[in-house]
Scaffold this motif. Structure first.
Motif, short mmCIF file in Angstrom:
data_model
loop_
_atom_site.label_atom_id
_atom_site.label_comp_id
_atom_site.label_asym_id
_atom_site.label_seq_id
_atom_site.Cartn_x
_atom_site.Cartn_y
_atom_site.Cartn_z
N ARG A 25 0.85 -1.21 0.00
CA ARG A 25 0.00 0.00 0.00
C ARG A 25 0.88 1.25 0.00
N ASN A 26 1.96 1.21 0.78
CA ASN A 26 2.87 2.35 0.81
C ASN A 26 3.51 2.57 -0.56
N ILE A 27 3.95 1.50 -1.19
CA ILE A 27 4.54 1.60 -2.52
C ILE A 27 3.53 2.14 -3.51
N GLU A 28 2.32 1.65 -3.43
CA GLU A 28 1.24 2.11 -4.31
C GLU A 28 1.00 3.62 -4.12
N SER A 29 1.01 4.09 -2.88
CA SER A 29 0.80 5.51 -2.59
C SER A 29 1.94 6.36 -3.13
N ILE A 30 3.15 5.88 -3.00
CA ILE A 30 4.31 6.61 -3.52
C ILE A 30 4.23 6.68 -5.05
N LEU A 31 3.88 5.57 -5.67
CA LEU A 31 3.75 5.55 -7.13
C LEU A 31 2.65 6.51 -7.59
N LYS A 32 1.55 6.56 -6.87
CA LYS A 32 0.46 7.47 -7.22
C LYS A 32 0.95 8.92 -7.14
N GLU A 33 1.71 9.23 -6.11
CA GLU A 33 2.26 10.58 -5.96
C GLU A 33 3.18 10.92 -7.14
N ALA A 34 3.85 9.90 -7.67
CA ALA A 34 4.77 10.11 -8.80
C ALA A 34 4.05 10.09 -10.14
N GLY A 35 2.73 9.84 -10.12
CA GLY A 35 1.96 9.80 -11.36
C GLY A 35 1.85 8.42 -11.97
N GLY A 36 2.09 7.40 -11.17
CA GLY A 36 2.03 6.03 -11.69
C GLY A 36 1.15 5.13 -10.87
N SER A 37 1.34 3.83 -11.08
CA SER A 37 0.59 2.80 -10.36
C SER A 37 1.43 1.53 -10.31
N LEU A 38 0.87 0.49 -9.75
CA LEU A 38 1.58 -0.80 -9.69
C LEU A 38 1.92 -1.31 -11.09
N GLU A 39 1.13 -0.90 -12.09
CA GLU A 39 1.40 -1.28 -13.48
C GLU A 39 2.78 -0.82 -13.94
N ASN A 40 3.30 0.24 -13.33
CA ASN A 40 4.57 0.81 -13.75
C ASN A 40 5.79 0.12 -13.14
N LEU A 41 5.56 -0.76 -12.17
CA LEU A 41 6.70 -1.43 -11.54
C LEU A 41 7.42 -2.33 -12.53
N VAL A 42 8.75 -2.25 -12.52
CA VAL A 42 9.54 -3.12 -13.38
C VAL A 42 10.39 -4.09 -12.57
N PHE A 43 10.76 -3.72 -11.34
CA PHE A 43 11.57 -4.62 -10.51
C PHE A 43 11.27 -4.38 -9.04
N VAL A 44 11.15 -5.48 -8.30
CA VAL A 44 10.84 -5.43 -6.88
C VAL A 44 11.82 -6.33 -6.14
N THR A 45 12.37 -5.81 -5.05
CA THR A 45 13.22 -6.62 -4.17
C THR A 45 12.48 -6.79 -2.85
N CYS A 46 12.27 -8.03 -2.45
CA CYS A 46 11.50 -8.34 -1.25
C CYS A 46 12.43 -9.00 -0.22
N HIS A 47 12.43 -8.44 0.96
CA HIS A 47 13.25 -8.97 2.06
C HIS A 47 12.32 -9.58 3.10
N LEU A 48 12.56 -10.83 3.46
CA LEU A 48 11.82 -11.48 4.55
C LEU A 48 12.80 -11.75 5.67
N ASP A 49 12.37 -11.54 6.91
CA ASP A 49 13.29 -11.74 8.03
C ASP A 49 13.73 -13.20 8.15
N GLU A 50 12.87 -14.12 7.75
CA GLU A 50 13.22 -15.54 7.73
C GLU A 50 12.69 -16.13 6.43
N LEU A 51 13.58 -16.54 5.57
CA LEU A 51 13.16 -17.08 4.28
C LEU A 51 12.95 -18.59 4.42
N THR A 52 11.72 -18.94 4.80
CA THR A 52 11.32 -20.34 4.91
C THR A 52 10.20 -20.58 3.90
#
Length: 128
Positions: free
Chosen positions: A55-82
């Motif tokens: 939701r935060n990313i979506e809000s930032i993108l909206k402020e920049a004039g975009g949406s989730l459609e504009n995402l090209v790369f995402v890095t996801c960090h999990l505290d425990e990768l299980t």
């Protein structure tokens, strides 16, 4: 020219960095974790924290004039990768991208996070 992107609909930076930077048609979004814009935790589960980060990313993108459609790369960090955590994360993540025709490229890694269970950074192409 480099331009700072800032919205009150995502948490304010807690250190010397910007929520996002727009440069040459790309938006580089700083790590968003499971925090609501008011600074409160979204909850203890990976699902709740993932939804808040997106939701935060979506809000930032909206402020920049975009949406989730504009995402090209995402890095996801999990505290425990299980397998269990990855499944819970993917279930929450999937909801945000069901309507996105060309889903962004992505990497998910295990990371030692300062707070929380999830942090997501992103790059979007919005145009020049």
């Amino acid at each position: 020219m480099k331009e700072k992107i800032q919205t009150n609909n995502a948490p304010a930076p807690t250190g010397p960095y910007s929520q996002a930077i727009f440069q040459d048609g790309f938006v580089f979004i700083s790590g968003q974790d499971g925090i609501h814009p008011n600074g409160e935790s979204a909850g203890e589960t990976i699902a709740l924290q993932t939804e808040a980060a997106l939701r935060n990313i979506e809000s930032i993108l909206k402020e920049a004039g975009g949406s989730l459609e504009n995402l090209v790369f995402v890095t996801c960090h999990l505290d425990e990768l299980t397998e269990e955590n990855a499944h819970e994360f993917n279930q929450a993540y999937r909801k945000y991208f069901e309507q996105v025709e060309n889903k962004p490229a992505r990497i998910t890694v295990g990371s030692q996070l300062l707070d929380g269970k999830v942090e997501i950074t992103a790059i979007a192409a919005i145009g020049s």
